[in-house]
Design a protein around this motif. Structure first.
Motif, PDB file in Angstrom:
ATOM      1  N   SER A  11      34.376  12.937  27.485  1.00 42.16           N
ATOM      2  CA  SER A  11      33.587  12.844  28.717  1.00 42.16           C
ATOM      3  C   SER A  11      32.109  13.148  28.490  1.00 42.16           C
ATOM      4  N   HIS A  12      31.617  12.851  27.284  1.00 40.29           N
ATOM      5  CA  HIS A  12      30.190  13.084  26.989  1.00 40.29           C
ATOM      6  C   HIS A  12      29.293  12.426  28.038  1.00 40.29           C
ATOM      7  N   ALA A  13      29.632  11.176  28.414  1.00 41.16           N
ATOM      8  CA  ALA A  13      28.785  10.445  29.368  1.00 41.16           C
ATOM      9  C   ALA A  13      28.905  11.015  30.777  1.00 41.16           C
ATOM     10  N   LEU A  14      29.864  11.943  30.992  1.00 40.51           N
ATOM     11  CA  LEU A  14      30.044  12.532  32.327  1.00 40.51           C
ATOM     12  C   LEU A  14      29.540  13.974  32.340  1.00 40.51           C
ATOM     13  N   MET A  15      28.684  14.313  31.378  1.00 40.33           N
ATOM     14  CA  MET A  15      28.147  15.677  31.307  1.00 40.33           C
ATOM     15  C   MET A  15      26.662  15.616  31.694  1.00 40.33           C
ATOM     16  N   ALA A  16      26.425  15.641  32.995  1.00 37.49           N
ATOM     17  CA  ALA A  16      25.042  15.526  33.483  1.00 37.49           C
ATOM     18  C   ALA A  16      24.718  16.730  34.361  1.00 37.49           C
TER      19      ALA A  16
ATOM     20  N   VAL B  43      28.549  20.414  19.317  1.00 38.63           N
ATOM     21  CA  VAL B  43      27.112  20.179  19.485  1.00 38.63           C
ATOM     22  C   VAL B  43      26.870  19.340  20.748  1.00 38.63           C
ATOM     23  N   HIS B  44      26.029  19.863  21.630  1.00 43.74           N
ATOM     24  CA  HIS B  44      25.572  19.115  22.803  1.00 43.74           C
ATOM     25  C   HIS B  44      24.053  18.972  22.670  1.00 43.74           C
ATOM     26  N   SER B  45      23.426  18.270  23.584  1.00 46.19           N
ATOM     27  CA  SER B  45      21.971  18.189  23.552  1.00 46.19           C
ATOM     28  C   SER B  45      21.439  18.173  24.983  1.00 46.19           C
TER      29      SER B  45
ATOM     30  N   ALA C 122      20.825  15.083  31.228  1.00 42.42           N
ATOM     31  CA  ALA C 122      22.074  14.597  30.650  1.00 42.42           C
ATOM     32  C   ALA C 122      22.281  15.216  29.283  1.00 42.42           C
ATOM     33  N   CYS C 123      23.526  15.167  28.826  1.00 40.35           N
ATOM     34  CA  CYS C 123      23.828  15.573  27.461  1.00 40.35           C
ATOM     35  C   CYS C 123      23.483  14.384  26.575  1.00 40.35           C
ATOM     36  N   ALA C 124      22.693  14.631  25.534  1.00 37.59           N
ATOM     37  CA  ALA C 124      22.197  13.525  24.715  1.00 37.59           C
ATOM     38  C   ALA C 124      22.817  13.511  23.321  1.00 37.59           C
ATOM     39  N   GLU C 125      23.976  14.153  23.170  1.00 38.37           N
ATOM     40  CA  GLU C 125      24.646  14.156  21.862  1.00 38.37           C
ATOM     41  C   GLU C 125      26.125  13.943  22.131  1.00 38.37           C
ATOM     42  N   PHE C 126      26.740  12.974  21.451  1.00 38.83           N
ATOM     43  CA  PHE C 126      28.156  12.693  21.726  1.00 38.83           C
ATOM     44  C   PHE C 126      28.984  13.951  21.451  1.00 38.83           C
ATOM     45  N   CYS C 127      29.733  14.404  22.481  1.00 37.95           N
ATOM     46  CA  CYS C 127      30.433  15.690  22.363  1.00 37.95           C
ATOM     47  C   CYS C 127      31.897  15.593  22.757  1.00 37.95           C
ATOM     48  N   GLY C 128      32.403  14.369  22.921  1.00 35.19           N
ATOM     49  CA  GLY C 128      33.819  14.235  23.254  1.00 35.19           C
ATOM     50  C   GLY C 128      34.020  13.165  24.310  1.00 35.19           C
TER      51      GLY C 128
HETATM   52 CU1  CUA Z   1      27.848  17.411  25.782  1.00 34.65          CU
HETATM   53 CU2  CUA Z   1      27.566  15.144  25.090  1.00 34.65          CU
END
Ligand code: CUA
Length: 332
Positions: free
Chosen positions: A211-216, A168-170, A203-209
């Protein structure tokens, strides 16, 4: 404590609060702020935010005023009848009226929050750990494939069709509108209307792993004629001069994961690189788009983006990595 201390201590506490208070305003501006708006939904939600903050502040001032009044009031105690009336009117009646008013306002906002779309422009976005596949569908035009960057015309409602390849991403562009989850096996849609040209950050607004914070990604709102011109360039094959990097790119097997239009590279596991040179960033929003940054990403994607599925190519001679980076930067 500010109130029960020596005047000098009180003055220094007030000075300290005054010194840090601008920090509270830092989140209100910038290209990734839901309060620095450039889209119809973001306008409505930021207005709702300020109405809630304003109402809350007024109530806080009134309660503190009453508290100070009660502390300073030297009159004998209130009669039981007067105290009961005060508790009734200032308690349940006042609270329910305020909450009901705010709820009515929020519900009234909701139906018009997301603009109606006519399907003329659909942008399909698929979330993957940790990047975005982007496909533009414009009526009567061939689809244009891109990645890690979203462009949209100002003043035209756009329908985002959101999916996920793995977890799940957001999807969220705070300056333009609200967020929407991307759920494996499900298709969600989100309509967005940009009303001011500019470059914003999504940005991705759902913790997905890891590098979640690096998914922009960058979200570029353009004037409609500029957007149409740009979209036409995306459907064309990139002008690829016979750069030595192209041969190296294909020889080292990069094409089994990446696609470059007009070459033998047809991979779809990783981002499409057909027009990489013209994008704002490299690595899904983490590096500026320069030849050096591309070379660095090829050499150590595992360091720059922990958990990424792209293997590192640090075993290649630096001049070969530079040549591939030079070729990719030239793809416009
Ligand atoms: Cu994709 Cu967080």
């Amino acid at each position: 404590m500010v109130f029960g201390c020596h005047p000098q201590q009180r003055r220094s506490a007030v000075a300290r609060i005054a010194a840090v208070s601008p920090l509270f305003g830092c989140g209100c501006a910038g290209r990734q702020s839901a309060l620095d708006t450039a889209g119809s939904e973001a306008d409505a939600t930021s207005l709702l935010f300020w109405v809630l903050v304003g109402t809350g502040a007024l109530i806080w001032v009134a309660v503190v005023g009453l508290l100070v009044y009660a502390i300073r009031d030297r009159r004998p105690t209130w009669s039981e009848d007067a105290a009961g009336k005060l508790i009734l009117w200032a308690g349940p009646v006042f609270s329910s009226t305020v909450l009901f008013g705010l709820l009515t306002y929020a519900l009234w906002l909701m139906p018009g929050l997301r603009p109606a779309t006519d399907g003329a422009l659909r942008i399909e976005i698929t979330g993957s750990q940790f990047w975005w596949r982007v496909v533009y569908h414009r009526s009567a035009k061939p689809p244009a494939i891109s990645a890690n960057e979203v462009r949209l015309p100002v003043g035209e409602p756009v329908e985002f069709v959101l999916r996920s390849d793995d977890v799940v991403h957001s999807f969220w562009i705070p300056s333009l509108g609200g967020k929407m989850d991307m759920i494996p096996g499900r298709t969600n849609t989100l309509s967005v209307l940009a009303n001011r040209a500019g470059t914003y950050r999504g940005a991705c607004a759902e913790f997905c792993g890891t590098s979640h914070a690096l998914m922009a990604f960058s979200a570029v709102a353009m004037m409609p004629e500029d957007f149409d011109r740009w979209l036409a360039t995306q459907s064309r094959r990139p002008a690829s001069a016979a750069a030595p990097g192209q041969d190296l790119f294909l020889r080292h097997g990069c094409g089994s994961c990446h696609r470059i239009d007009g070459t033998e590279a047809h991979g779809s596991v990783g981002p499409d690189l057909s027009h990489l040179g013209a994008r704002e960033t490299v690595g899904a929003g983490i590096l500026p788009n320069t030849e050096e940054a591309i070379a660095r990403f090829i050499s150590e994607p595992d360091v720059l983006k922990p958990g990424t599925r792209m293997p590192s190519f640090r075993m290649l001679p630096p001049e070969e990595i530079s040549a591939i980076a030079n070729y990719l930067k030239g793809l416009k």
